[in-house]
Design an enzyme around this catalytic site. Structure first.
Site, PDB file in Angstrom:
ATOM      1  N   HIS A  58       0.844  -1.194   0.000  1.00  0.00           N
ATOM      2  CA  HIS A  58       0.000   0.000   0.000  1.00  0.00           C
ATOM      3  C   HIS A  58       0.877   1.242   0.000  1.00  0.00           C
ATOM      4  O   HIS A  58       1.829   1.336   0.777  1.00  0.00           O
ATOM      5  CB  HIS A  58      -0.889   0.022   1.246  1.00  0.00           C
ATOM      6  CG  HIS A  58      -2.073  -0.895   1.154  1.00  0.00           C
ATOM      7  ND1 HIS A  58      -3.184  -0.743   1.936  1.00  0.00           N
ATOM      8  CD2 HIS A  58      -2.306  -1.974   0.366  1.00  0.00           C
ATOM      9  CE1 HIS A  58      -4.063  -1.691   1.642  1.00  0.00           C
ATOM     10  NE2 HIS A  58      -3.550  -2.448   0.697  1.00  0.00           N
ATOM     11  N   TYR A  63      -9.268   5.619   7.709  1.00  0.00           N
ATOM     12  CA  TYR A  63      -9.351   6.089   9.086  1.00  0.00           C
ATOM     13  C   TYR A  63     -10.443   7.146   9.155  1.00  0.00           C
ATOM     14  O   TYR A  63     -10.380   8.151   8.448  1.00  0.00           O
ATOM     15  CB  TYR A  63      -8.016   6.691   9.529  1.00  0.00           C
ATOM     16  CG  TYR A  63      -6.927   5.685   9.774  1.00  0.00           C
ATOM     17  CD1 TYR A  63      -6.609   5.276  11.069  1.00  0.00           C
ATOM     18  CD2 TYR A  63      -6.198   5.132   8.721  1.00  0.00           C
ATOM     19  CE1 TYR A  63      -5.607   4.352  11.309  1.00  0.00           C
ATOM     20  CE2 TYR A  63      -5.191   4.200   8.949  1.00  0.00           C
ATOM     21  CZ  TYR A  63      -4.901   3.822  10.248  1.00  0.00           C
ATOM     22  OH  TYR A  63      -3.912   2.907  10.481  1.00  0.00           O
ATOM     23  N   PRO A  83      -3.111   1.303  18.846  1.00  0.00           N
ATOM     24  CA  PRO A  83      -2.959   0.729  17.507  1.00  0.00           C
ATOM     25  C   PRO A  83      -3.261   1.709  16.375  1.00  0.00           C
ATOM     26  O   PRO A  83      -3.105   1.341  15.212  1.00  0.00           O
ATOM     27  CB  PRO A  83      -3.968  -0.424  17.508  1.00  0.00           C
ATOM     28  CG  PRO A  83      -5.013  -0.005  18.491  1.00  0.00           C
ATOM     29  CD  PRO A  83      -4.286   0.759  19.558  1.00  0.00           C
ATOM     30  N   LYS A 136       1.773   0.796  14.942  1.00  0.00           N
ATOM     31  CA  LYS A 136       3.173   0.834  15.351  1.00  0.00           C
ATOM     32  C   LYS A 136       3.613  -0.294  16.270  1.00  0.00           C
ATOM     33  O   LYS A 136       4.803  -0.453  16.540  1.00  0.00           O
ATOM     34  CB  LYS A 136       3.465   2.178  16.044  1.00  0.00           C
ATOM     35  CG  LYS A 136       3.446   3.350  15.091  1.00  0.00           C
ATOM     36  CD  LYS A 136       4.670   3.356  14.218  1.00  0.00           C
ATOM     37  CE  LYS A 136       4.538   4.314  13.055  1.00  0.00           C
ATOM     38  NZ  LYS A 136       3.888   3.719  11.886  1.00  0.00           N
ATOM     39  N   TYR A 160       3.779   7.313   9.411  1.00  0.00           N
ATOM     40  CA  TYR A 160       2.989   6.107   9.158  1.00  0.00           C
ATOM     41  C   TYR A 160       3.822   5.017   8.483  1.00  0.00           C
ATOM     42  O   TYR A 160       3.738   3.843   8.854  1.00  0.00           O
ATOM     43  CB  TYR A 160       1.765   6.432   8.308  1.00  0.00           C
ATOM     44  CG  TYR A 160       0.722   5.334   8.338  1.00  0.00           C
ATOM     45  CD1 TYR A 160      -0.277   5.337   9.305  1.00  0.00           C
ATOM     46  CD2 TYR A 160       0.745   4.287   7.434  1.00  0.00           C
ATOM     47  CE1 TYR A 160      -1.222   4.319   9.363  1.00  0.00           C
ATOM     48  CE2 TYR A 160      -0.195   3.260   7.476  1.00  0.00           C
ATOM     49  CZ  TYR A 160      -1.179   3.293   8.442  1.00  0.00           C
ATOM     50  OH  TYR A 160      -2.099   2.272   8.495  1.00  0.00           O
TER      51      TYR A 160
END
Length: 395
Positions: free
Chosen positions: A72, A202, A294, A298, A385
């Site tokens: 991704h 998200y 979460p 990470k 990220y």
């Protein structure tokens, strides 16, 4: 029993560390409290940073990951009826993350470890107790089928999670612990349904946070922010799907494919760091030394940097007689730990409803609007990220 490195915990951290050491002929014994089936069956993370993926390849267990994992290069933030994509690859010079379930990753590691001549693994090892690590004579005792067994080793790696024996064995006056508990948890549902979108979504919504994730092109993982007093048995599949649809933008909710759950669970959220990560001949690795919410994906990836620094240090010790890297392990690992703790906390603050006054909701919307309209703002999210790099100066 005698070995060079005693490892407490047969999860991904302990298994991968053992394999990294084995590539250099370093022997280890892994003590795991559960059965292999139990460890493999645990539903955990599914997003691998480049660093973790590279360690799997270095450990010689990346073939299936590279074949079946989904690369991704972006994520989507949904808020106020909007869907905004962050092009992580474009913002970070081509970096990506890989979707590959921790269950699959653990299975790959076990397949390799169980045939590795340098690694011994003991399942159902109860009452594991580290000793002698402060005096320079480290050893691990455990119970197996009613018999007490002792493993003598040079070093101990505590890869046994937040509730494990390794950190608990450290005298309280030698360790500092920092913790923040969040006033909500994540209700997760796993289903054999196609993901609602090709990338992770998200969602910030007045009803609470939601995350649309996946494990493959046919298996989805969804999460809802819920109160700490909620119980899994109160959430039928129909109630979950209905609530998820309410939190997604209408266009995305209409694409949602529902189905029976394979697994549902609620996990509380916390930030936790123990300092230092070294106590004589004992090292804390991964969740044994730190926990993050979460939200930023990470947890396992932060353990990867611990594995990288500790394996590098141990290899240098055995091959070159160097102890300086072992001395620097804690300081170097903690620098990246705190960076990840900060990002996970910030991203959690940004995307969740904390039940505060109405102005907080407006401020969060304004911050999201700013971040998504700013290249600098998007880059901040993207760089963190995909994962901050390991410290190249460590070696």
């Amino acid at each position: 029993m005698k070995t060079q490195v005693g490892i407490i915990g047969g999860g991904p951290s302990g298994l991968c560390l053992a394999r990294l050491l084995s590539q250099h002929g370093i022997r280890s014994v892994i003590l795991e409290r559960q059965t292999r089936a139990h460890v493999e069956g645990r539903i955990r993370a599914g997003i691998l940073e480049q660093g973790m993926a590279d360690l799997m390849r270095q450990a010689g267990v990346g073939e299936r990951m590279d074949r079946e994992g989904l690369l991704h290069d972006g994520i989507v933030l949904a808020f106020d009826g909007r869907l905004e994509r962050i092009d992580m690859a474009a913002l970070t010079g081509g970096k990506q993350v890989m979707v590959y379930g921790q269950t699959e990753l653990t299975r790959d590691l076990y397949d390799a470890v169980l045939t590795d001549p340098h690694i011994t693994i003991v399942f159902e090892a109860s009452d594991v107790a580290p000793a002698g690590f402060l005096e320079g004579s480290p050893r691990l005792s455990f119970n197996k089928e009613g018999e007490t067994v002792t493993v003598e080793c040079d070093w101990i790696a505590g890869c046994d999670g937040y509730h494990g024996a390794s950190r608990a064995a450290v005298p309280p006056e030698m360790i500092a612990e920092y913790e923040r508990l969040y006033p909500f948890g994540w209700l997760g549902l796993l289903s054999d349904t196609p993901p609602v979108h090709e990338e992770l979504i998200y969602t910030y919504h007045p009803r609470g946070f939601a995350l649309c994730s996946m494990r493959s092109t046919s298996r989805s993982r969804y999460y809802l922010q819920v109160g700490l007093n909620e119980k899994v048995e109160d959430w039928s599949d129909d109630r979950f799907w209905d609530e998820l649809g309410k939190r997604l933008p209408a266009a995305m909710a209409s694409e949602l494919v529902t189905g029976p759950s394979i697994e549902k669970s609620i996990a509380p959220l916390r930030s936790f760091v123990a300092e230092p990560l070294r106590f004589g001949h004992l090292f804390l690795v991964g969740d044994a030394g730190h926990i993050v919410p979460p939200t930023g994906a990470k947890g396992l990836n932060l353990a990867a940097s611990d594995m990288y620094y500790l394996s590098t240090a141990l290899i240098a010790y055995y091959e070159q007689g160097r102890e300086d890297l072992l001395d620097r392990y804690s300081e170097t690992a903690l620098r990246r730990v705190w960076a990840a703790v900060r990002f996970s906390w910030w991203f959690t603050q940004l995307m969740h409803d904390f039940g505060e006054d109405p102005i907080a909701h407006k401020i969060q919307l304004a911050e999201l609007d700013y971040l998504l309209s700013s290249t600098a703002g998007q880059t901040t999210i993207a760089e963190n990220y995909v994962g901050l790099p390991f410290d190249a100066s460590f070696v």
